[in-house]
Design a protein around this motif. Structure first.
Motif, PDB file in Angstrom:
ATOM      1  N   ILE A 107       3.787  -8.824   4.594  1.00  0.00           N
ATOM      2  CA  ILE A 107       4.904  -8.102   3.966  1.00  0.00           C
ATOM      3  C   ILE A 107       4.440  -6.960   3.072  1.00  0.00           C
ATOM      4  N   ARG A 108       3.122  -6.778   2.958  1.00  0.00           N
ATOM      5  CA  ARG A 108       2.590  -5.794   2.016  1.00  0.00           C
ATOM      6  C   ARG A 108       3.145  -4.399   2.249  1.00  0.00           C
ATOM      7  N   GLU A 109       3.314  -4.000   3.500  1.00  0.00           N
ATOM      8  CA  GLU A 109       3.742  -2.649   3.802  1.00  0.00           C
ATOM      9  C   GLU A 109       5.231  -2.537   4.096  1.00  0.00           C
ATOM     10  N   THR A 110       5.985  -3.615   3.928  1.00  0.00           N
ATOM     11  CA  THR A 110       7.431  -3.516   4.108  1.00  0.00           C
ATOM     12  C   THR A 110       8.026  -2.689   2.972  1.00  0.00           C
ATOM     13  N   GLY A 111       9.155  -2.027   3.242  1.00  0.00           N
ATOM     14  CA  GLY A 111       9.727  -1.050   2.327  1.00  0.00           C
ATOM     15  C   GLY A 111       9.793  -1.453   0.872  1.00  0.00           C
ATOM     16  N   PRO A 112      10.598  -2.477   0.502  1.00  0.00           N
ATOM     17  CA  PRO A 112      10.752  -2.804  -0.918  1.00  0.00           C
ATOM     18  C   PRO A 112       9.473  -3.325  -1.572  1.00  0.00           C
ATOM     19  N   VAL A 113       8.666  -4.083  -0.838  1.00  0.00           N
ATOM     20  CA  VAL A 113       7.417  -4.593  -1.418  1.00  0.00           C
ATOM     21  C   VAL A 113       6.429  -3.457  -1.644  1.00  0.00           C
ATOM     22  N   ARG A 114       6.329  -2.535  -0.658  1.00  0.00           N
ATOM     23  CA  ARG A 114       5.445  -1.379  -0.831  1.00  0.00           C
ATOM     24  C   ARG A 114       5.878  -0.539  -2.032  1.00  0.00           C
ATOM     25  N   THR A 115       7.172  -0.367  -2.187  1.00  0.00           N
ATOM     26  CA  THR A 115       7.704   0.389  -3.328  1.00  0.00           C
ATOM     27  C   THR A 115       7.346  -0.287  -4.645  1.00  0.00           C
ATOM     28  N   ALA A 116       7.531  -1.596  -4.702  1.00  0.00           N
ATOM     29  CA  ALA A 116       7.225  -2.347  -5.917  1.00  0.00           C
ATOM     30  C   ALA A 116       5.741  -2.270  -6.245  1.00  0.00           C
ATOM     31  N   LEU A 117       4.880  -2.372  -5.228  1.00  0.00           N
ATOM     32  CA  LEU A 117       3.438  -2.284  -5.453  1.00  0.00           C
ATOM     33  C   LEU A 117       3.046  -0.900  -5.958  1.00  0.00           C
ATOM     34  N   ASP A 118       3.640   0.134  -5.396  1.00  0.00           N
ATOM     35  CA  ASP A 118       3.321   1.490  -5.848  1.00  0.00           C
ATOM     36  C   ASP A 118       3.643   1.655  -7.333  1.00  0.00           C
ATOM     37  N   GLU A 119       4.771   1.117  -7.764  1.00  0.00           N
ATOM     38  CA  GLU A 119       5.130   1.215  -9.181  1.00  0.00           C
ATOM     39  C   GLU A 119       4.157   0.407 -10.049  1.00  0.00           C
ATOM     40  N   LEU A 120       3.727  -0.760  -9.565  1.00  0.00           N
ATOM     41  CA  LEU A 120       2.737  -1.550 -10.303  1.00  0.00           C
ATOM     42  C   LEU A 120       1.437  -0.773 -10.492  1.00  0.00           C
ATOM     43  N   TYR A 121       0.975  -0.130  -9.414  1.00  0.00           N
ATOM     44  CA  TYR A 121      -0.284   0.592  -9.497  1.00  0.00           C
ATOM     45  C   TYR A 121      -0.173   1.823 -10.383  1.00  0.00           C
ATOM     46  N   ARG A 122       0.993   2.459 -10.405  1.00  0.00           N
ATOM     47  CA  ARG A 122       1.169   3.614 -11.289  1.00  0.00           C
ATOM     48  C   ARG A 122       1.058   3.195 -12.761  1.00  0.00           C
ATOM     49  N   ILE A 123       1.684   2.069 -13.091  1.00  0.00           N
ATOM     50  CA  ILE A 123       1.614   1.584 -14.470  1.00  0.00           C
ATOM     51  C   ILE A 123       0.199   1.125 -14.806  1.00  0.00           C
ATOM     52  N   ALA A 124      -0.451   0.431 -13.855  1.00  0.00           N
ATOM     53  CA  ALA A 124      -1.823  -0.034 -14.081  1.00  0.00           C
ATOM     54  C   ALA A 124      -2.772   1.136 -14.292  1.00  0.00           C
ATOM     55  N   GLU A 125      -2.534   2.241 -13.583  1.00  0.00           N
ATOM     56  CA  GLU A 125      -3.392   3.417 -13.735  1.00  0.00           C
ATOM     57  C   GLU A 125      -3.274   3.992 -15.146  1.00  0.00           C
TER      58      GLU A 125
END
Length: 284
Positions: free
Chosen positions: A263-281
């Motif tokens: 499910i990593r690349e499915t739409g909502p999960v990918r979106t959520a991960l991108d936001e996590l990585y932006r904050i982590a950065e």
């Protein structure tokens, strides 16, 4: 296919024992046997070798495992999305360590609501073993944890490094800190081990707690000091007049994100991960 058959199969794959699985899922042993037989008929292959000492998966059983895990995830996701309120297109379920909830995950929630208002968000705070189990079961999409473990179907990635600072209301330097005014906070096994290596004289203290919020209340009311995540430490310094203890070492804790590989690349999960990585950065 009955979803109960898949649940039973996955439990037996874990316990390797029909009786044990019957106890865990609260049915009779004969019901477990019947469900496995029905599943074997459906897939047209034996899934377990039955024996006096338990049930060992066949080659077909091992091959079917990732498919069964994915089918359960799809079923759980479908149930969640069909229950969405009007105007919401998808959902993401995330669990995090309690100590990461207040700052890091709070920022993530704000980003999700501001940038993706059509995605429903569910958040819970729990500890690593429970989060990993729920991710394996498909009842969670994303976990942000301290202690990852390799499990079939899950991907583990380093998210950022948490930095703990010693702050307090009272002592100014590490040489002034005693076991009587130090509050030991058990943030994680990794933190505890590093703390023992760096500060062995502060391992046995008058006050030890398992929740950071309890330590904050204690220190603000009665003085003393303890280690807190950098974001919390800065807040206590800026808003409550605490100080960073001079000479105290910084303790670092890796933080990981765990997600199902299917499910990593499915739409909502990918979106959520991108936001996590932006904050982590930003934190890095």
């Amino acid at each position: 296919m009955n979803i109960n058959y898949l649940e039973t199969f996955l439990d037996v794959m874990e316990t390797r024992n029909f009786n044990r699985s019957a106890e865990r899922i609260n049915v009779t042993q004969s019901t477990v046997s019947a469900r496995i037989r029905a599943l074997e008929e459906a897939v047209r292959s034996p899934l377990f070798h039955r024996g006096r000492f338990g049930a060992e998966p066949t080659a077909a059983g091992f091959k079917f495992l990732p498919h069964a895990t994915r089918l359960r995830q799809i079923w759980n996701q479908a149930r969640q999305e069909l229950a969405l309120p009007e105007g919401l297109a998808a959902s993401v379920r995330l669990a995090t360590q309690p100590s990461l909830r207040d700052a890091f995950v709070r920022d993530w929630l704000a980003a999700m609501r501001d940038n993706h208002p059509n995605i429903a968000v569910y958040i819970e705070a729990d500890y690593s073993p429970s989060v990993l189990q729920q991710l394996s079961d498909g009842t969670l999409d994303i976990g942000v944890i301290y202690i990852p473990r390799a499990l079939p179907g899950l991907l583990v990635e380093n998210l950022f490094t948490e930095r703990y600072l010693m702050i307090g209301a009272g002592p100014a330097a590490l040489s002034d800190v005693t076991a009587d005014d130090y509050v030991f906070i058990d943030w994680s096994p990794h933190f505890k081990n590093r703390h023992l290596e760096l500060l062995p004289h502060l391992q046995a203290t008058a006050v030890s707690v398992g929740l950071g919020s309890m330590a904050v209340d204690h220190i603000l009311e009665r003085g003393g000091c303890g280690y807190f995540p950098q974001r919390t430490a800065q807040m206590l310094v800026e808003r409550h007049g605490c100080r960073i203890i001079e000479e105290a070492p910084v303790i670092e804790q890796p933080v990981y994100v765990v997600v199902g590989d299917q499910i990593r690349e499915t739409g909502p999960v990918r979106t959520a991960l991108d936001e996590l990585y932006r904050i982590a950065e930003r934190l890095g």
